[in-house]
Design a protein around this motif. Structure first.
Motif, PDB file in Angstrom:
ATOM      1  N   SER A  44      -7.287  -0.228   3.674  1.00  0.00           N
ATOM      2  CA  SER A  44      -6.394  -1.381   3.527  1.00  0.00           C
ATOM      3  C   SER A  44      -7.186  -2.603   3.084  1.00  0.00           C
ATOM      4  O   SER A  44      -8.406  -2.652   3.209  1.00  0.00           O
ATOM      5  CB  SER A  44      -5.680  -1.675   4.848  1.00  0.00           C
ATOM      6  OG  SER A  44      -6.593  -2.245   5.776  1.00  0.00           O
ATOM      7  N   ARG A  94       0.844  -1.201   0.000  1.00  0.00           N
ATOM      8  CA  ARG A  94       0.000   0.000   0.000  1.00  0.00           C
ATOM      9  C   ARG A  94       0.877   1.247   0.000  1.00  0.00           C
ATOM     10  O   ARG A  94       1.883   1.320   0.697  1.00  0.00           O
ATOM     11  CB  ARG A  94      -0.892  -0.029   1.233  1.00  0.00           C
ATOM     12  CG  ARG A  94      -1.986   0.987   1.219  1.00  0.00           C
ATOM     13  CD  ARG A  94      -2.951   0.723   2.352  1.00  0.00           C
ATOM     14  NE  ARG A  94      -3.936   1.776   2.449  1.00  0.00           N
ATOM     15  CZ  ARG A  94      -4.574   2.061   3.560  1.00  0.00           C
ATOM     16  NH1 ARG A  94      -4.352   1.364   4.662  1.00  0.00           N
ATOM     17  NH2 ARG A  94      -5.448   3.036   3.580  1.00  0.00           N
ATOM     18  N   GLY A 101      -2.097   5.730   0.775  1.00  0.00           N
ATOM     19  CA  GLY A 101      -3.109   4.714   1.035  1.00  0.00           C
ATOM     20  C   GLY A 101      -4.109   4.509  -0.071  1.00  0.00           C
ATOM     21  O   GLY A 101      -4.978   3.660   0.021  1.00  0.00           O
TER      22      GLY A 101
END
Length: 163
Positions: free
Chosen positions: A145, A118, A122
């Motif tokens: 995530s 990642r 993000g």
């Protein structure tokens, strides 16, 4: 298929190509000529100077929801990255990463091809291969995530030079 045509079904090769267009191979002028000779009856192309936007409509006043592909150029005006976007229309890019996964597929499945890392912001994930190189980014527009939401779909795919 001619090597100098956009192929909306061609495999996506990290660090190398999308749509049969190889990064680091074409100049801005080469792409301009290629786009003019391609069938543009169903597409609108916008030349932004250092990038081209290709839309799924032949109308001049297109919206971002119609954006299919974006081609970016470096300071020397050589193609250095390509992005494709999900539109859920028949003209959406149909190629798959190494023939397996494409726009609309589950992001988590790409981890079979390497490590998904990642980004700091993000919003995107980098595919890191066995040589610890990255030539592909995938995103869905969320800052979440895979642990928080493992069912994220791929909305954007970007191929760029390996780093």
């Amino acid at each position: 298929m001619d090597k100098n045509e956009i192929d909306w079904y061609a495999d996506i090769i990290p660090g190398k190509s999308i749509a049969n267009l190889e990064i680091s191979k074409y100049s801005h002028q080469d792409i301009k000529v290629l786009l003019k000779k391609s069938d543009n009856n169903n597409f609108h192309v916008r030349d932004n100077g250092d990038s081209f936007d290709i839309y799924s409509s032949d109308k001049v006043n297109v919206g971002e929801k119609d954006l299919l592909m974006k081609l970016f150029f470096n300071e020397q005006m050589i193609l250095n990255s390509i992005m494709v976007y999900i539109t859920r229309t028949p003209s959406q890019y149909q190629g798959k990463i190494f023939g397996k996964y494409g726009l609309g597929d589950k992001l988590k499945h790409i981890s079979e091809l390497g490590v998904l890392e990642r980004s700091i912001t993000g919003e995107e994930f980098f595919l890191i291969n066995d040589d610890n190189r990255c030539g592909l980014e995938v995103a869905n527009g969320l800052d979440v995530s895979l642990q928080e939401d493992p069912n994220q779909n791929i909305a954007i795919i970007k191929v760029h030079e390996f780093f």
